[in-house]
Design an enzyme around this catalytic site. Structure first.
Site, PDB file in Angstrom:
ATOM      1  N   GLU A 115      22.936  94.210 -84.571  1.00 14.52           N
ATOM      2  CA  GLU A 115      22.067  93.181 -84.187  1.00 14.52           C
ATOM      3  C   GLU A 115      22.616  92.952 -82.520  1.00 14.52           C
ATOM      4  OE1 GLU A 115      20.760  90.844 -88.073  1.00 14.52           O
ATOM      5  OE2 GLU A 115      22.738  90.536 -87.050  1.00 14.52           O
TER       6      GLU A 115
ATOM      7  N   SER B  13      29.093  86.666 -86.583  1.00 10.19           N
ATOM      8  CA  SER B  13      27.755  86.768 -87.399  1.00 10.19           C
ATOM      9  C   SER B  13      27.338  85.440 -87.844  1.00 10.19           C
ATOM     10  CB  SER B  13      28.297  87.581 -88.677  1.00 10.19           C
ATOM     11  OG  SER B  13      29.403  86.948 -89.338  1.00 10.19           O
TER      12      SER B  13
END
Length: 341
Positions: free
Chosen positions: A199, A166
């Protein structure tokens, strides 16, 4: 070492969880039927069964469409990760029974069927035949680069690599893997079993066909996929981290108090907690390490800076909830009072 930034998403997403919980495991399976079975991706390797990895393995197995090879570095970690999958799956299925989505008998059948899709191993070579390998190991770029160099020589030539990072640069890992055209980022959100967002990150090297295959895969496991280029923090965290640091800067300038800033964002913007509460919950050391990494890699980006109040807390070893004191005093997961009172 840049630590896992996914804690940033836990609390802001809390308001959504009760609603999403009602979807249930059975609904997830039905949702996966809406998407055509990916002809390429049939077997998925998940490396690391920690906070994120165990959830990734569980959610993929729950569709009952893919075989999952779950890898950990040693037997103790493997057993611990598998226990987390068992406990989480049992909890979600029990909710479905309670909500009369399924019967007790169906719950037991689903439990056994889903777990039968997961093969456990401590041998990295067992992912060699996987079509997609999702990495969820420690958030350390040096460790990840070394990992991908080794993985590139183990996996089949058609295998797609995906990192759940991330905060680290996807491009750097893609190059290290020796197959940058078949490399993407798949950033799941915590808890993976509940949060809908995924994502999907592409680099300048990612093959468009590979990228579309991975997006279809993400949709097939019940996630709402969003697309993003390889930019620091991707979408959510690129917006969230600067939001927190701007709140810190507002306080450092003496423009408003910690309590008033948090109250304003809760009552004025509808956030479940303010930026200082959120930072404490995440871990101030985690936030600090993220900013250090971003500032180092992007020295000309003005939004990547270390606020003075954060520096002070780090020097005092006050990391927030985990240490019992940060911008607030904590008792477990509960705030007792602001730390300056």
């Amino acid at each position: 070492t840049i630590q896992v930034i996914n804690y940033l998403n836990i609390t802001i997403n809390t308001m959504m969880i009760s609603k999403i919980n009602r979807i249930g495991i059975k609904a997830l399976y039905n949702h996966s039927k809406l998407f055509t079975t990916n002809k390429v991706i049939k077997k998925v390797g998940v490396i690391g069964l920690g906070l994120m990895g165990h959830g990734v393995a569980q959610i993929i197995a729950s569709t009952k469409k893919y075989k999952v090879i779950a890898i950990e570095s040693n037997q103790e970690q493997l057993n611990f990760g598998y226990k987390r999958i068992q406990d989480s799956l049992s909890k979600l299925l029990n909710k479905d029974v309670k909500n009369k989505v399924i019967t007790e008998t169906q719950s037991k059948e689903l439990y056994d069927e889903i777990l039968s899709k997961i093969t456990l191993s401590t041998d990295i070579n067992d992912v060699s035949s996987c079509d997609l390998i999702i990495e969820a190991i420690i958030e350390n770029i040096d460790i990840k680069l070394d990992f991908y160099k080794k993985l590139g020589s183990i996996a089949s030539s058609h295998t797609i690599f995906a990192s759940n990072t991330s905060s680290l640069q996807i491009t750097e890992m893609a190059k290290a893997s020796g197959r940058p055209k078949q490399f993407v980022g798949l950033h799941f959100f915590n808890p993976v079993q509940i949060m809908k967002l995924l994502e999907v990150i592409k680099t300048e090297y990612t093959d468009p066909i590979v990228y579309n295959q991975v997006i279809e895969f993400g949709n097939s496991i019940g996630k709402s996929t969003v697309q993003c280029n390889d930019t620091p923090g991707f979408i959510v965290n690129r917006l969230l981290v600067p939001y927190i640091t701007q709140a810190f800067a507002l306080y450092d300038r003496g423009d408003a108090s910690i309590v008033d800033i948090d109250t304003s964002m809760q009552l004025g913007a509808g956030h479940p907690m303010g930026p200082f509460q959120l930072a404490d919950y995440i871990g101030l050391d985690t936030l600090y390490n993220i900013l250090i990494g971003w500032k180092k890699d992007h020295p000309n980006e003005s939004t990547f800076f270390i606020p003075a109040c954060l520096e002070e807390k780090i020097k005092e070893n006050q990391f927030g909830r985990k240490s019992g004191k940060g911008f607030y005093v904590w008792k477990g997961d509960k705030i007792v009072l602001p730390s300056n009172q």
